[in-house]
Design a protein around this motif. Structure first.
Motif, PDB file in Angstrom:
ATOM      1  N   GLY A 106       0.815  -1.203   0.000  1.00 49.02           N
ATOM      2  CA  GLY A 106       0.000   0.000   0.000  1.00 49.02           C
ATOM      3  C   GLY A 106       0.850   1.255   0.000  1.00 49.02           C
ATOM      4  O   GLY A 106       0.332   2.363  -0.040  1.00 49.02           O
ATOM      5  N   SER A 107       2.164   1.082   0.054  1.00 51.21           N
ATOM      6  CA  SER A 107       3.067   2.231   0.049  1.00 51.21           C
ATOM      7  C   SER A 107       3.086   2.871  -1.325  1.00 51.21           C
ATOM      8  O   SER A 107       2.928   2.188  -2.333  1.00 51.21           O
ATOM      9  N   PRO A 108       3.305   4.186  -1.361  1.00 53.85           N
ATOM     10  CA  PRO A 108       3.343   4.842  -2.671  1.00 53.85           C
ATOM     11  C   PRO A 108       4.529   4.368  -3.503  1.00 53.85           C
ATOM     12  O   PRO A 108       5.562   3.991  -2.961  1.00 53.85           O
ATOM     13  N   ASP A 109       4.336   4.366  -4.801  1.00 53.44           N
ATOM     14  CA  ASP A 109       5.430   3.973  -5.687  1.00 53.44           C
ATOM     15  C   ASP A 109       6.457   5.099  -5.778  1.00 53.44           C
ATOM     16  O   ASP A 109       6.320   6.135  -5.136  1.00 53.44           O
ATOM     17  N   GLY A 110       7.484   4.897  -6.556  1.00 56.90           N
ATOM     18  CA  GLY A 110       8.581   5.858  -6.649  1.00 56.90           C
ATOM     19  C   GLY A 110       8.154   7.240  -7.082  1.00 56.90           C
ATOM     20  O   GLY A 110       8.596   8.239  -6.512  1.00 56.90           O
ATOM     21  N   LEU A 111       7.282   7.347  -8.077  1.00 55.56           N
ATOM     22  CA  LEU A 111       6.850   8.655  -8.558  1.00 55.56           C
ATOM     23  C   LEU A 111       6.025   9.384  -7.498  1.00 55.56           C
ATOM     24  O   LEU A 111       6.224  10.567  -7.248  1.00 55.56           O
ATOM     25  N   ASP A 112       5.103   8.670  -6.860  1.00 54.77           N
ATOM     26  CA  ASP A 112       4.310   9.287  -5.804  1.00 54.77           C
ATOM     27  C   ASP A 112       5.193   9.765  -4.665  1.00 54.77           C
ATOM     28  O   ASP A 112       5.010  10.859  -4.124  1.00 54.77           O
ATOM     29  N   SER A 113       6.155   8.945  -4.296  1.00 54.12           N
ATOM     30  CA  SER A 113       7.058   9.303  -3.208  1.00 54.12           C
ATOM     31  C   SER A 113       7.921  10.509  -3.568  1.00 54.12           C
ATOM     32  O   SER A 113       8.085  11.436  -2.770  1.00 54.12           O
ATOM     33  N   GLU A 170      -1.827  12.229   8.403  1.00 51.39           N
ATOM     34  CA  GLU A 170      -1.987  10.772   8.486  1.00 51.39           C
ATOM     35  C   GLU A 170      -2.768  10.196   7.313  1.00 51.39           C
ATOM     36  O   GLU A 170      -2.698   9.007   7.046  1.00 51.39           O
ATOM     37  N   ASN A 171      -3.504  11.017   6.592  1.00 48.27           N
ATOM     38  CA  ASN A 171      -4.248  10.567   5.397  1.00 48.27           C
ATOM     39  C   ASN A 171      -3.500  10.846   4.104  1.00 48.27           C
ATOM     40  O   ASN A 171      -4.079  10.783   3.025  1.00 48.27           O
ATOM     41  N   ASP A 172      -2.220  11.179   4.221  1.00 48.65           N
ATOM     42  CA  ASP A 172      -1.368  11.513   3.074  1.00 48.65           C
ATOM     43  C   ASP A 172      -1.865  12.731   2.312  1.00 48.65           C
ATOM     44  O   ASP A 172      -1.638  12.862   1.109  1.00 48.65           O
ATOM     45  N   GLU A 173      -2.544  13.635   2.993  1.00 51.38           N
ATOM     46  CA  GLU A 173      -2.954  14.900   2.407  1.00 51.38           C
ATOM     47  C   GLU A 173      -1.853  15.923   2.661  1.00 51.38           C
ATOM     48  O   GLU A 173      -1.267  15.963   3.737  1.00 51.38           O
ATOM     49  N   ILE A 174      -1.557  16.759   1.685  1.00 51.85           N
ATOM     50  CA  ILE A 174      -0.509  17.769   1.812  1.00 51.85           C
ATOM     51  C   ILE A 174      -1.007  18.888   2.725  1.00 51.85           C
ATOM     52  O   ILE A 174      -2.071  19.467   2.497  1.00 51.85           O
ATOM     53  N   PHE A 232     -13.531   1.370 -12.560  1.00 54.60           N
ATOM     54  CA  PHE A 232     -12.344   0.630 -12.150  1.00 54.60           C
ATOM     55  C   PHE A 232     -11.238   1.538 -11.607  1.00 54.60           C
ATOM     56  O   PHE A 232     -10.076   1.150 -11.581  1.00 54.60           O
ATOM     57  N   ALA A 233     -11.568   2.726 -11.135  1.00 54.31           N
ATOM     58  CA  ALA A 233     -10.557   3.649 -10.616  1.00 54.31           C
ATOM     59  C   ALA A 233      -9.997   3.135  -9.292  1.00 54.31           C
ATOM     60  O   ALA A 233     -10.674   2.448  -8.532  1.00 54.31           O
ATOM     61  N   ASP A 234      -8.751   3.457  -9.023  1.00 53.98           N
ATOM     62  CA  ASP A 234      -8.073   3.113  -7.761  1.00 53.98           C
ATOM     63  C   ASP A 234      -8.017   1.613  -7.494  1.00 53.98           C
ATOM     64  O   ASP A 234      -8.164   1.163  -6.361  1.00 53.98           O
ATOM     65  N   TYR A 235      -7.784   0.828  -8.517  1.00 56.66           N
ATOM     66  CA  TYR A 235      -7.571  -0.617  -8.394  1.00 56.66           C
ATOM     67  C   TYR A 235      -8.735  -1.338  -7.729  1.00 56.66           C
ATOM     68  O   TYR A 235      -8.553  -2.304  -6.990  1.00 56.66           O
ATOM     69  N   GLY A 236      -9.934  -0.901  -7.971  1.00 57.51           N
ATOM     70  CA  GLY A 236     -11.108  -1.540  -7.415  1.00 57.51           C
ATOM     71  C   GLY A 236     -12.313  -1.272  -8.285  1.00 57.51           C
ATOM     72  O   GLY A 236     -12.235  -0.565  -9.285  1.00 57.51           O
ATOM     73  N   ILE A 237     -13.427  -1.860  -7.882  1.00 54.31           N
ATOM     74  CA  ILE A 237     -14.682  -1.647  -8.602  1.00 54.31           C
ATOM     75  C   ILE A 237     -15.557  -0.773  -7.726  1.00 54.31           C
ATOM     76  O   ILE A 237     -15.837  -1.114  -6.570  1.00 54.31           O
ATOM     77  N   SER A 238     -15.988   0.359  -8.262  1.00 56.07           N
ATOM     78  CA  SER A 238     -16.816   1.271  -7.472  1.00 56.07           C
ATOM     79  C   SER A 238     -18.171   0.624  -7.188  1.00 56.07           C
ATOM     80  O   SER A 238     -18.690  -0.156  -7.982  1.00 56.07           O
ATOM     81  N   GLY A 239     -18.706   0.937  -6.023  1.00 61.82           N
ATOM     82  CA  GLY A 239     -19.998   0.402  -5.637  1.00 61.82           C
ATOM     83  C   GLY A 239     -19.920  -0.845  -4.787  1.00 61.82           C
ATOM     84  O   GLY A 239     -20.924  -1.296  -4.251  1.00 61.82           O
ATOM     85  N   ILE A 240     -18.730  -1.426  -4.649  1.00 53.63           N
ATOM     86  CA  ILE A 240     -18.552  -2.603  -3.799  1.00 53.63           C
ATOM     87  C   ILE A 240     -17.899  -2.127  -2.509  1.00 53.63           C
ATOM     88  O   ILE A 240     -16.797  -1.577  -2.522  1.00 53.63           O
ATOM     89  N   GLY A 241     -18.579  -2.334  -1.374  1.00 56.30           N
ATOM     90  CA  GLY A 241     -18.121  -1.814  -0.095  1.00 56.30           C
ATOM     91  C   GLY A 241     -16.887  -2.508   0.458  1.00 56.30           C
ATOM     92  O   GLY A 241     -16.063  -1.891   1.118  1.00 56.30           O
ATOM     93  N   ASN A 242     -16.723  -3.790   0.195  1.00 59.29           N
ATOM     94  CA  ASN A 242     -15.588  -4.544   0.715  1.00 59.29           C
ATOM     95  C   ASN A 242     -14.386  -4.326  -0.186  1.00 59.29           C
ATOM     96  O   ASN A 242     -14.405  -4.693  -1.367  1.00 59.29           O
ATOM     97  N   SER A 243     -13.312  -3.736   0.354  1.00 62.01           N
ATOM     98  CA  SER A 243     -12.158  -3.394  -0.482  1.00 62.01           C
ATOM     99  C   SER A 243     -11.439  -4.629  -1.009  1.00 62.01           C
ATOM    100  O   SER A 243     -10.887  -4.606  -2.108  1.00 62.01           O
ATOM    101  N   TYR A 244     -11.428  -5.734  -0.235  1.00 61.59           N
ATOM    102  CA  TYR A 244     -10.772  -6.956  -0.702  1.00 61.59           C
ATOM    103  C   TYR A 244     -11.518  -7.551  -1.897  1.00 61.59           C
ATOM    104  O   TYR A 244     -10.901  -7.956  -2.884  1.00 61.59           O
TER     105      TYR A 244
END
Length: 116
Positions: free
Chosen positions: A28-35, A45-49, A69-81
């Motif tokens: 869940g850590s940010p990749d190189g570009l994000d970092s 604590e929420n990674d907000e600037i 399919f944004a953010d590596y998930g399917i919108s509308g499904i409550g369970n992140s896993y």
């Protein structure tokens, strides 16, 4: 069934298992570009600037940020896993379908007279 068919189906099964199950254990850590883009800024604590000066201050949401399919998930499904797993499975199936379709279109076809 031919050995090639079993090999392709086995590879598809492995890809589906990796996408559906193992993808939930990815970092869940940010990749190189994000970092690198947040160097020089202070984050909460929420990674907000919250202050400082960095490249990420000018970042905007992508135009597809509200897509299904944004953010590596399917919108509308409550369970992140479940959301992440289903998005991975959908991605594998879509990639397999497109790739299989391209191979099917590009395959060599026998001339009509040799099929008789």
């Amino acid at each position: 069934m031919k050995k090639t068919t079993w090999f392709i189906l086995g590879g598809l099964l492995v890809a589906l298992l990796l996408a559906g199950v193992v993808s939930n254990f990815a970092s869940g850590s940010p990749d190189g570009l994000d970092s690198a883009s947040t160097k020089g800024c202070t984050l909460d604590e929420n990674d907000e600037i919250t202050g400082g000066s960095c490249m990420a201050q000018n970042a905007k949401d992508a135009e597809t940020a509200d897509s299904p399919f944004a953010d590596y998930g399917i919108s509308g499904i409550g369970n992140s896993y479940v959301s992440t797993g289903l998005a991975g499975v959908a991605g594998v199936l879509l990639t397999f379908a497109v790739g299989g379709g391209l191979f099917w279109l590009a395959r060599r076809r026998q001339p009509a007279e040799s099929r008789e």
